[in-house]
Design a protein around this motif. Sequence first.
Motif, PDB file in Angstrom:
ATOM      1  N   ALA A  14       0.836  -1.207   0.000  1.00 16.35           N
ATOM      2  CA  ALA A  14       0.000   0.000   0.000  1.00 16.35           C
ATOM      3  C   ALA A  14       0.865   1.249   0.000  1.00 16.35           C
ATOM      4  O   ALA A  14       0.551   2.240  -0.684  1.00 16.35           O
ATOM      5  CB  ALA A  14      -0.923  -0.009   1.215  1.00 16.35           C
ATOM      6  N   LEU A  15       1.952   1.219   0.734  1.00 15.82           N
ATOM      7  CA  LEU A  15       2.874   2.356   0.766  1.00 15.82           C
ATOM      8  C   LEU A  15       3.553   2.542  -0.585  1.00 15.82           C
ATOM      9  O   LEU A  15       3.691   3.669  -1.080  1.00 15.82           O
ATOM     10  CB  LEU A  15       3.914   2.136   1.863  1.00 15.82           C
ATOM     11  CG  LEU A  15       4.945   3.244   2.108  1.00 15.82           C
ATOM     12  CD1 LEU A  15       4.272   4.591   2.308  1.00 15.82           C
ATOM     13  CD2 LEU A  15       5.792   2.890   3.330  1.00 15.82           C
ATOM     14  N   ALA A  16       3.957   1.433  -1.204  1.00 17.49           N
ATOM     15  CA  ALA A  16       4.593   1.515  -2.521  1.00 17.49           C
ATOM     16  C   ALA A  16       3.633   2.083  -3.560  1.00 17.49           C
ATOM     17  O   ALA A  16       4.033   2.888  -4.420  1.00 17.49           O
ATOM     18  CB  ALA A  16       5.081   0.131  -2.952  1.00 17.49           C
ATOM     19  N   ARG A  17       2.386   1.690  -3.481  1.00 17.14           N
ATOM     20  CA  ARG A  17       1.404   2.213  -4.435  1.00 17.14           C
ATOM     21  C   ARG A  17       1.203   3.715  -4.257  1.00 17.14           C
ATOM     22  O   ARG A  17       1.011   4.447  -5.223  1.00 17.14           O
ATOM     23  CB  ARG A  17       0.076   1.466  -4.287  1.00 17.14           C
ATOM     24  CG  ARG A  17       0.133   0.027  -4.788  1.00 17.14           C
ATOM     25  CD  ARG A  17      -1.212  -0.688  -4.659  1.00 17.14           C
ATOM     26  NE  ARG A  17      -1.111  -2.061  -5.094  1.00 17.14           N
ATOM     27  CZ  ARG A  17      -1.168  -2.453  -6.364  1.00 17.14           C
ATOM     28  NH1 ARG A  17      -1.338  -1.550  -7.322  1.00 17.14           N
ATOM     29  NH2 ARG A  17      -1.067  -3.726  -6.679  1.00 17.14           N
ATOM     30  N   GLN A  18       1.251   4.167  -3.010  1.00 17.50           N
ATOM     31  CA  GLN A  18       1.113   5.600  -2.763  1.00 17.50           C
ATOM     32  C   GLN A  18       2.322   6.360  -3.285  1.00 17.50           C
ATOM     33  O   GLN A  18       2.187   7.473  -3.808  1.00 17.50           O
ATOM     34  CB  GLN A  18       0.937   5.857  -1.274  1.00 17.50           C
ATOM     35  CG  GLN A  18       0.705   7.309  -0.925  1.00 17.50           C
ATOM     36  CD  GLN A  18      -0.508   7.891  -1.634  1.00 17.50           C
ATOM     37  OE1 GLN A  18      -1.596   7.313  -1.582  1.00 17.50           O
ATOM     38  NE2 GLN A  18      -0.346   9.028  -2.302  1.00 17.50           N
ATOM     39  N   VAL A  19       3.507   5.769  -3.141  1.00 22.11           N
ATOM     40  CA  VAL A  19       4.710   6.398  -3.695  1.00 22.11           C
ATOM     41  C   VAL A  19       4.604   6.496  -5.212  1.00 22.11           C
ATOM     42  O   VAL A  19       4.936   7.532  -5.805  1.00 22.11           O
ATOM     43  CB  VAL A  19       5.977   5.617  -3.281  1.00 22.11           C
ATOM     44  CG1 VAL A  19       7.192   6.117  -4.063  1.00 22.11           C
ATOM     45  CG2 VAL A  19       6.220   5.743  -1.787  1.00 22.11           C
ATOM     46  N   GLU A  20       4.139   5.434  -5.851  1.00 20.61           N
ATOM     47  CA  GLU A  20       3.953   5.470  -7.307  1.00 20.61           C
ATOM     48  C   GLU A  20       2.970   6.565  -7.701  1.00 20.61           C
ATOM     49  O   GLU A  20       3.192   7.303  -8.664  1.00 20.61           O
ATOM     50  CB  GLU A  20       3.438   4.121  -7.805  1.00 20.61           C
ATOM     51  CG  GLU A  20       4.502   3.102  -8.085  1.00 20.61           C
ATOM     52  CD  GLU A  20       3.966   1.962  -8.919  1.00 20.61           C
ATOM     53  OE1 GLU A  20       4.283   1.897 -10.126  1.00 20.61           O
ATOM     54  OE2 GLU A  20       3.222   1.133  -8.369  1.00 20.61           O
ATOM     55  N   SER A  21       1.868   6.666  -6.970  1.00 23.25           N
ATOM     56  CA  SER A  21       0.866   7.690  -7.276  1.00 23.25           C
ATOM     57  C   SER A  21       1.444   9.093  -7.111  1.00 23.25           C
ATOM     58  O   SER A  21       1.197   9.984  -7.939  1.00 23.25           O
ATOM     59  CB  SER A  21      -0.346   7.498  -6.358  1.00 23.25           C
ATOM     60  OG  SER A  21      -1.334   8.478  -6.606  1.00 23.25           O
ATOM     61  N   ALA A  22       2.229   9.290  -6.048  1.00 28.49           N
ATOM     62  CA  ALA A  22       2.869  10.588  -5.831  1.00 28.49           C
ATOM     63  C   ALA A  22       3.870  10.894  -6.937  1.00 28.49           C
ATOM     64  O   ALA A  22       4.028  12.053  -7.356  1.00 28.49           O
ATOM     65  CB  ALA A  22       3.557  10.608  -4.465  1.00 28.49           C
ATOM     66  N   ALA A  23       4.556   9.860  -7.428  1.00 27.48           N
ATOM     67  CA  ALA A  23       5.515  10.046  -8.517  1.00 27.48           C
ATOM     68  C   ALA A  23       4.806  10.476  -9.796  1.00 27.48           C
ATOM     69  O   ALA A  23       5.297  11.354 -10.528  1.00 27.48           O
ATOM     70  CB  ALA A  23       6.290   8.757  -8.750  1.00 27.48           C
ATOM     71  N   VAL A  24       3.674   9.879 -10.083  1.00 25.28           N
ATOM     72  CA  VAL A  24       2.904  10.275 -11.264  1.00 25.28           C
ATOM     73  C   VAL A  24       2.451  11.721 -11.145  1.00 25.28           C
ATOM     74  O   VAL A  24       2.546  12.505 -12.100  1.00 25.28           O
ATOM     75  CB  VAL A  24       1.696   9.342 -11.470  1.00 25.28           C
ATOM     76  CG1 VAL A  24       0.787   9.880 -12.577  1.00 25.28           C
ATOM     77  CG2 VAL A  24       2.154   7.939 -11.830  1.00 25.28           C
ATOM     78  N   ASP A  25       1.962  12.110  -9.967  1.00 27.22           N
ATOM     79  CA  ASP A  25       1.522  13.496  -9.756  1.00 27.22           C
ATOM     80  C   ASP A  25       2.681  14.471  -9.995  1.00 27.22           C
ATOM     81  O   ASP A  25       2.510  15.508 -10.655  1.00 27.22           O
ATOM     82  CB  ASP A  25       0.986  13.674  -8.337  1.00 27.22           C
ATOM     83  CG  ASP A  25      -0.352  12.992  -8.117  1.00 27.22           C
ATOM     84  OD1 ASP A  25      -1.007  12.645  -9.118  1.00 27.22           O
ATOM     85  OD2 ASP A  25      -0.730  12.785  -6.953  1.00 27.22           O
ATOM     86  N   ALA A  26       3.859  14.144  -9.452  1.00 27.68           N
ATOM     87  CA  ALA A  26       5.019  15.032  -9.604  1.00 27.68           C
ATOM     88  C   ALA A  26       5.449  15.108 -11.058  1.00 27.68           C
ATOM     89  O   ALA A  26       5.763  16.190 -11.573  1.00 27.68           O
ATOM     90  CB  ALA A  26       6.177  14.526  -8.746  1.00 27.68           C
ATOM     91  N   ARG A  85      12.157   9.123  -8.817  1.00 24.62           N
ATOM     92  CA  ARG A  85      13.109   8.025  -9.005  1.00 24.62           C
ATOM     93  C   ARG A  85      12.531   6.708  -8.482  1.00 24.62           C
ATOM     94  O   ARG A  85      12.622   5.668  -9.139  1.00 24.62           O
ATOM     95  CB  ARG A  85      14.421   8.353  -8.301  1.00 24.62           C
ATOM     96  CG  ARG A  85      15.511   7.309  -8.526  1.00 24.62           C
ATOM     97  CD  ARG A  85      16.871   7.850  -8.115  1.00 24.62           C
ATOM     98  NE  ARG A  85      16.994   8.080  -6.677  1.00 24.62           N
ATOM     99  CZ  ARG A  85      17.004   9.277  -6.104  1.00 24.62           C
ATOM    100  NH1 ARG A  85      16.897  10.372  -6.827  1.00 24.62           N
ATOM    101  NH2 ARG A  85      17.132   9.398  -4.792  1.00 24.62           N
ATOM    102  N   ALA A  86      11.915   6.752  -7.307  1.00 27.28           N
ATOM    103  CA  ALA A  86      11.310   5.548  -6.741  1.00 27.28           C
ATOM    104  C   ALA A  86      10.144   5.066  -7.591  1.00 27.28           C
ATOM    105  O   ALA A  86       9.937   3.858  -7.748  1.00 27.28           O
ATOM    106  CB  ALA A  86      10.837   5.827  -5.315  1.00 27.28           C
ATOM    107  N   GLY A  87       9.376   6.017  -8.140  1.00 27.57           N
ATOM    108  CA  GLY A  87       8.257   5.625  -8.987  1.00 27.57           C
ATOM    109  C   GLY A  87       8.701   4.808 -10.177  1.00 27.57           C
ATOM    110  O   GLY A  87       8.077   3.790 -10.523  1.00 27.57           O
TER     111      GLY A  87
END
Length: 209
Positions: free
Chosen positions: A55-67, A104-106
């Motif tokens: 769930a945390l990884a998915r949120q990081v991916e979502s934040a990466a897309v937003d950025a 980068r993480a995304g």
Amino acid sequence: MVMQVRAARTRQALIVAAAEVFADEGYVRASLPLICKRAGVSSGALHFHFASKDALARQVESAAVDAAEKLAERYRAAAGTALQSMVDVTSGLMLAMVSDPVVRAGFRLSGDPSRKGGAELFQWWHASVRELVLRARDAGELAQDVSPEDAVAAIVAATVGFEALAGWDKDWLSTERAARFWEFVLPRMAVSPELIPDGTSLGVKEGLP
């Protein structure tokens, strides 16, 4: 209100810390205790906001897309042609892979074979490149013998490959590398030399984020 602000700050700190750990260690080796330590919060605080590492990884991916979306919008707004926009967005994203741990993480999470699903940032990037290439075609900027789908595949594969190669040599994500890539690709894509940005405008323009 104070509790809400504190909770929002804790959540954001966890996302940034998780991004740093995922970017450095990958999904499998990243541990929740390490993420908590990096964020300066307890494991209870982490589980209050995120039920699992996935769930945390998915949120990081979502934040990466937003950025990445916000970055791309700024570059597209400043470009005069679709091809220039392609150069600016690609180059800016390559720099963001270095400077922004969330972006980068995304990319690293999207390409991690140990995770099922995901690939959110890869999907966004493929769709964004396709949109820009089709804009270039519709504007008459693409050479007639250039297949839009082939151009999309080459650009997406190259930029994702640069990110992977940067794991052992950060030079793969430099402005110089981006400029050399486009100096090689643009003469094949553009319908005329007049539409190819000159050498001084290849890479990221000064003054843009």
